[in-house]
Design an enzyme around this catalytic site. Structure first.
Site, PDB file in Angstrom:
ATOM      1  N   LYS A 215       0.837  -1.201   0.000  1.00 30.18           N
ATOM      2  CA  LYS A 215       0.000   0.000   0.000  1.00 30.18           C
ATOM      3  C   LYS A 215       0.872   1.251   0.000  1.00 30.18           C
ATOM      4  O   LYS A 215       0.688   2.152  -0.801  1.00 30.18           O
ATOM      5  CB  LYS A 215      -0.897  -0.051   1.244  1.00 30.18           C
ATOM      6  CG  LYS A 215      -1.894   1.060   1.371  1.00 30.18           C
ATOM      7  CD  LYS A 215      -2.840   0.741   2.538  1.00 30.18           C
ATOM      8  CE  LYS A 215      -3.656   1.952   2.928  1.00 30.18           C
ATOM      9  NZ  LYS A 215      -4.555   1.673   4.048  1.00 30.18           N
ATOM     10  N   GLU A 221      10.494  -4.648   4.698  1.00 32.18           N
ATOM     11  CA  GLU A 221      10.620  -6.036   4.227  1.00 32.18           C
ATOM     12  C   GLU A 221      10.303  -6.126   2.737  1.00 32.18           C
ATOM     13  O   GLU A 221      11.035  -6.749   1.968  1.00 32.18           O
ATOM     14  CB  GLU A 221       9.651  -6.954   4.993  1.00 32.18           C
ATOM     15  CG  GLU A 221       9.971  -7.146   6.456  1.00 32.18           C
ATOM     16  CD  GLU A 221       9.317  -6.107   7.355  1.00 32.18           C
ATOM     17  OE1 GLU A 221       8.970  -5.002   6.854  1.00 32.18           O
ATOM     18  OE2 GLU A 221       9.167  -6.376   8.556  1.00 32.18           O
ATOM     19  N   GLY A 277      -4.967  -2.496   5.418  1.00 32.82           N
ATOM     20  CA  GLY A 277      -4.159  -3.610   4.917  1.00 32.82           C
ATOM     21  C   GLY A 277      -4.809  -4.964   5.151  1.00 32.82           C
ATOM     22  O   GLY A 277      -4.919  -5.795   4.250  1.00 32.82           O
ATOM     23  N   ARG A 278      -5.263  -5.197   6.391  1.00 29.44           N
ATOM     24  CA  ARG A 278      -5.820  -6.525   6.716  1.00 29.44           C
ATOM     25  C   ARG A 278      -7.225  -6.715   6.173  1.00 29.44           C
ATOM     26  O   ARG A 278      -7.820  -7.779   6.377  1.00 29.44           O
ATOM     27  CB  ARG A 278      -5.763  -6.756   8.230  1.00 29.44           C
ATOM     28  CG  ARG A 278      -6.455  -5.693   9.066  1.00 29.44           C
ATOM     29  CD  ARG A 278      -6.062  -5.822  10.524  1.00 29.44           C
ATOM     30  NE  ARG A 278      -6.579  -4.731  11.343  1.00 29.44           N
ATOM     31  CZ  ARG A 278      -5.976  -3.562  11.526  1.00 29.44           C
ATOM     32  NH1 ARG A 278      -4.841  -3.312  10.889  1.00 29.44           N
ATOM     33  NH2 ARG A 278      -6.490  -2.648  12.306  1.00 29.44           N
ATOM     34  N   GLU A 363      -4.804  -7.704  15.135  1.00 27.51           N
ATOM     35  CA  GLU A 363      -4.348  -6.346  14.810  1.00 27.51           C
ATOM     36  C   GLU A 363      -5.530  -5.378  14.931  1.00 27.51           C
ATOM     37  O   GLU A 363      -5.352  -4.211  15.254  1.00 27.51           O
ATOM     38  CB  GLU A 363      -3.747  -6.303  13.396  1.00 27.51           C
ATOM     39  CG  GLU A 363      -2.829  -5.124  13.190  1.00 27.51           C
ATOM     40  CD  GLU A 363      -1.971  -5.225  11.936  1.00 27.51           C
ATOM     41  OE1 GLU A 363      -0.822  -4.782  11.968  1.00 27.51           O
ATOM     42  OE2 GLU A 363      -2.468  -5.736  10.906  1.00 27.51           O
ATOM     43  N   HIS A 394      -4.813 -34.447  17.109  1.00 28.65           N
ATOM     44  CA  HIS A 394      -3.716 -35.300  17.579  1.00 28.65           C
ATOM     45  C   HIS A 394      -2.624 -34.475  18.245  1.00 28.65           C
ATOM     46  O   HIS A 394      -1.506 -34.942  18.403  1.00 28.65           O
ATOM     47  CB  HIS A 394      -3.152 -36.117  16.409  1.00 28.65           C
ATOM     48  CG  HIS A 394      -4.177 -37.057  15.858  1.00 28.65           C
ATOM     49  ND1 HIS A 394      -4.244 -38.381  16.234  1.00 28.65           N
ATOM     50  CD2 HIS A 394      -5.216 -36.848  15.020  1.00 28.65           C
ATOM     51  CE1 HIS A 394      -5.276 -38.950  15.619  1.00 28.65           C
ATOM     52  NE2 HIS A 394      -5.879 -38.035  14.879  1.00 28.65           N
ATOM     53  N   LYS A 514       9.356  -1.162  14.576  1.00 33.36           N
ATOM     54  CA  LYS A 514       9.881  -0.768  13.254  1.00 33.36           C
ATOM     55  C   LYS A 514      10.901   0.359  13.409  1.00 33.36           C
ATOM     56  O   LYS A 514      11.973   0.337  12.805  1.00 33.36           O
ATOM     57  CB  LYS A 514       8.737  -0.226  12.381  1.00 33.36           C
ATOM     58  CG  LYS A 514       7.847  -1.238  11.747  1.00 33.36           C
ATOM     59  CD  LYS A 514       7.041  -0.528  10.659  1.00 33.36           C
ATOM     60  CE  LYS A 514       5.697  -1.127  10.450  1.00 33.36           C
ATOM     61  NZ  LYS A 514       4.820  -0.342   9.595  1.00 33.36           N
TER      62      LYS A 514
HETATM   63  C1  G6Q Z   1      -2.623  -4.176   8.127  1.00 34.24           C
HETATM   64  C2  G6Q Z   1      -1.395  -3.469   8.431  1.00 34.24           C
HETATM   65  C3  G6Q Z   1      -0.121  -4.128   7.937  1.00 34.24           C
HETATM   66  C4  G6Q Z   1       0.239  -3.818   6.494  1.00 34.24           C
HETATM   67  C5  G6Q Z   1       1.699  -4.211   6.256  1.00 34.24           C
HETATM   68  C6  G6Q Z   1       2.136  -3.968   4.848  1.00 34.24           C
HETATM   69  O1  G6Q Z   1      -3.728  -3.792   8.398  1.00 34.24           O
HETATM   70  O2  G6Q Z   1      -1.531  -2.176   8.023  1.00 34.24           O
HETATM   71  O3  G6Q Z   1      -0.128  -5.535   8.092  1.00 34.24           O
HETATM   72  O4  G6Q Z   1      -0.622  -4.474   5.616  1.00 34.24           O
HETATM   73  O5  G6Q Z   1       2.514  -3.510   7.148  1.00 34.24           O
HETATM   74  O6  G6Q Z   1       2.018  -2.635   4.512  1.00 34.24           O
HETATM   75  P1  G6Q Z   1       2.195  -2.157   3.032  1.00 34.24           P
HETATM   76  O7  G6Q Z   1       1.103  -2.739   2.206  1.00 34.24           O
HETATM   77  O8  G6Q Z   1       2.133  -0.659   3.063  1.00 34.24           O
HETATM   78  O9  G6Q Z   1       3.550  -2.650   2.558  1.00 34.24           O
END
Ligand code: G6Q
Length: 552
Positions: A215, A221, A277-278, A363, A394, A514
């Site tokens: 996003k 990462e 994001g989620r 989250e 199990h 972070k």
């Molecule tokens: C979700 C969070 C988080 C996000 C990641 C990746 O709700 O905001 O998990 O999706 O940190 O972020 P980017 O899409 O910006 O790389």
């Protein structure tokens, strides 16, 4: 089973009448047993169920009475749940700390619908991006999209993390049955180089396309993996920078960074800041899903989401699946003191579903202050976890059956298998029903003795029962069903967050680590002896790491 009792201060903190009423009601319910509740009401199992949008939702094996439900529904009213739902669908900025609308429901709104953000209908933009994704997927799936050397693409690797990874991975695994098998899909998320190395080791760069999903397009990462991917791809394609346009596409809200990376803006798939994001697996973040299962199946997935959205928005709370699930979650979390919820899908294709739900639930609702910024004087989001059945049986089910903790469980099952194989499916589903029955009714001391068990062994073989579960039964795992299932949990999370009066849509808790990592990275890479000013533990760990790294 004696449930842990919460301190009174915690219980009475929400000054809503239903909350206090539930606190005293809990004292009565905690003395009841599901054996008794079922014995007293021969129709309980048929009464306490809801059939809607293709789901059979059985909540009769919960430690509740009709009065519990009445009070929980009253709590929903007193918490303004209805107004909060309407505010979300109206595009109000209900993510107050980030001043954003929360409109994942717009991602699956049908063409022609109207959902406004700041006075602008966003549905046409959503469909324009979906159309662009469908075009792109057709080119990849048909082999028309050629890589730099003229070969067709055979491998699609999504690079992303968190919300830009967990949804795509889960959906790919869940819908693999519907995927184009000629294409190989992979997912790279971890900054651990092993993730990248293992995902690419057998692949030919000339046949590999990367989807960089971020996003913000600034995530450490993802950008580190994307740069390694760029280097790997260029090295395999003779270093020609023009190859990037053929082997990289982006999913992002940040056009400037995408262009700076060298990706052709024509190959950028957009989404918007009102998609968390989620909550983004059905936005352009789902590009890998769409390529895997094709536009028609992706549309069916969106339709499934939308059906559950409409069910949530319009159905009376007493027969509203996400509302009931959310209320039951609050009942156990806040009145029984249950700390976790187990999600147990009896479908191998849903193996990543619990991991996906962990982000969605934890989250969203792992928050310590109210919307107004005041400390919450009650517990918020429980820990979600799980594994597909029957494997979990199990391993950790022992603790659910005979441990000292109360663990409410969601069992998910399908009537028709996607891979019919002899008696496998009946055996699988028999285990679902057997587990919920065993959890609820257990096995008494008398039953154990009657089997001829020696006295000393009897206590070990007794099952107390009275352990709650929901059962979600659907006909078959299809794209449409998956959409409904994810939306069910999304809106259950919303319901819980509304009752706790928290912001379920921010995630400030991920920031601190972070920032600190950014400070530590140069200290690890420094060629000299950096001056360290952390606490003594962190300083010592950094020094030891630097020494170990240099040793032969
Ligand atoms: C979700 C969070 C988080 C996000 C990641 C990746 O709700 O905001 O998990 O999706 O940190 O972020 P980017 O899409 O910006 O790389």
């Amino acid at each position: 089973m004696a449930a842990p009792v919460q301190p009174l201060a915690k219980r009475s903190a929400l000054r809503r009448p239903a909350w206090s009423a539930l606190a005293s009601h809990y004292k009565n319910v905690s003395k009841l047993h599901l054996r008794q509740l079922f014995a007293e009401d021969a129709k309980r199992g048929e009464r306490m169920r809801v059939e809607a949008v293709g789901f059979y939702f059985d909540y009769s094996k919960n430690c509740i009475t009709d009065e519990t439900l009445r009070l929980l529904l009253q709590l929903a009213e007193e918490s303004d749940l209805r107004a909060r739902i309407d505010a979300m669908f109206r595009g109000e900025k209900i993510n107050v700390t980030e001043k954003r609308a929360v409109l994942h429901v717009a991602l699956r709104a049908p063409r022609g619908a109207s959902i406004l953000v700041d006075g602008k209908n966003v549905v046409p933009e959503v469909h324009a991006v979906l159309d662009k994704m469908a075009d792109f997927s057709e080119k990849l799936r048909s082999g028309a999209w050629k890589g730099h050397t003229g070969k067709s693409i055979r491998n699609v690797l999504n690079i992303g993390i968190g919300g830009s990874d967990l949804g795509p991975v889960m959906a790919y695994e869940a819908l693999r049955h519907y995927s184009q098998r000629a294409l190989t899909f992979g997912f790279i998320s971890n900054v651990d180089g092993t993730d990248f190395a293992e995902a690419t080791r057998d692949l030919d760069p000339a046949e590999t396309l990367f989807i960089v999903s971020s996003k913000t397009f600034t995530t450490l990462e993802t950008m580190t993996n994307a740069r390694s991917a760029r280097a790997w791809s260029l090295a395999g394609l003779g270093g020609d920078e023009r190859s990037v346009a053929k082997h990289f596409v982006a999913v992002s809200t940040n056009a400037a960074e995408v262009t700076a990376f060298g990706i052709d803006p024509a190959n950028m798939f957009e989404f918007w800041d009102w998609v968390g994001g989620r909550y983004s697996m059905d936005s352009a973040i789902g590009l890998s899903t769409l390529v895997a299962i094709g536009p028609q199946n992706f549309q069916a997935l969106l339709d499934g989401f939308h059906q559950m959205d409409e069910h949530f928005r319009t159905t009376p709370f007493e027969v509203n699946l996400p509302v009931l699930m959310g209320l039951l979650a609050v009942w156990y979390n806040n009145f029984f003191g249950a700390q976790t919820v187990a999600v147990l899908p009896y479908d191998q294709y849903l193996k990543r579903f619990p991991a996906y739900l962990q982000q969605l639930t934890m989250e969203s609702n792992g928050k310590h202050v109210t919307l107004e910024g005041k400390p919450v004087p009650y517990d918020t989001g429980p820990v979600y976890w799980g594994e597909p059945g029957t494997n979990g049986q199990h391993s950790f089910y022992q603790l659910i059956h005979q441990g000292t903790r109360l663990i409410p469980c969601d069992f998910i099952a399908f009537a028709k298998p996607l891979n019919p194989l002899g008696r496998h499916h009946d055996m699988l589903v028999a285990n679902v029903f057997a587990q919920t029955e065993a959890l609820a009714f257990g096995k008494t001391r008398e039953q154990v003795k009657a089997e001829g068990t020696p006295d000393w062994l009897v206590p070990h073989r007794v099952f107390e029962g009275n352990r709650p579960s929901n059962t979600i039964l659907a006909e078959r795992l299809t794209p449409d069903t998956l959409g409904k299932l994810v939306a069910l949990y999304e809106h259950s999370v919303f319901t819980q967050g509304a009752l706790w009066n928290i912001d379920s849509f921010d995630q400030w808790g991920v920031e601190l680590g972070k920032v600190l990592a950014q400070r530590i990275i140069p200290e690890l890479e420094n060629n000299g002896e950096p001056v360290l000013s952390h606490d003594s533990s962190t300083n010592a760990l950094i020094r030891r790491y630097r020494r170990l790294r240099q040793s032969q």
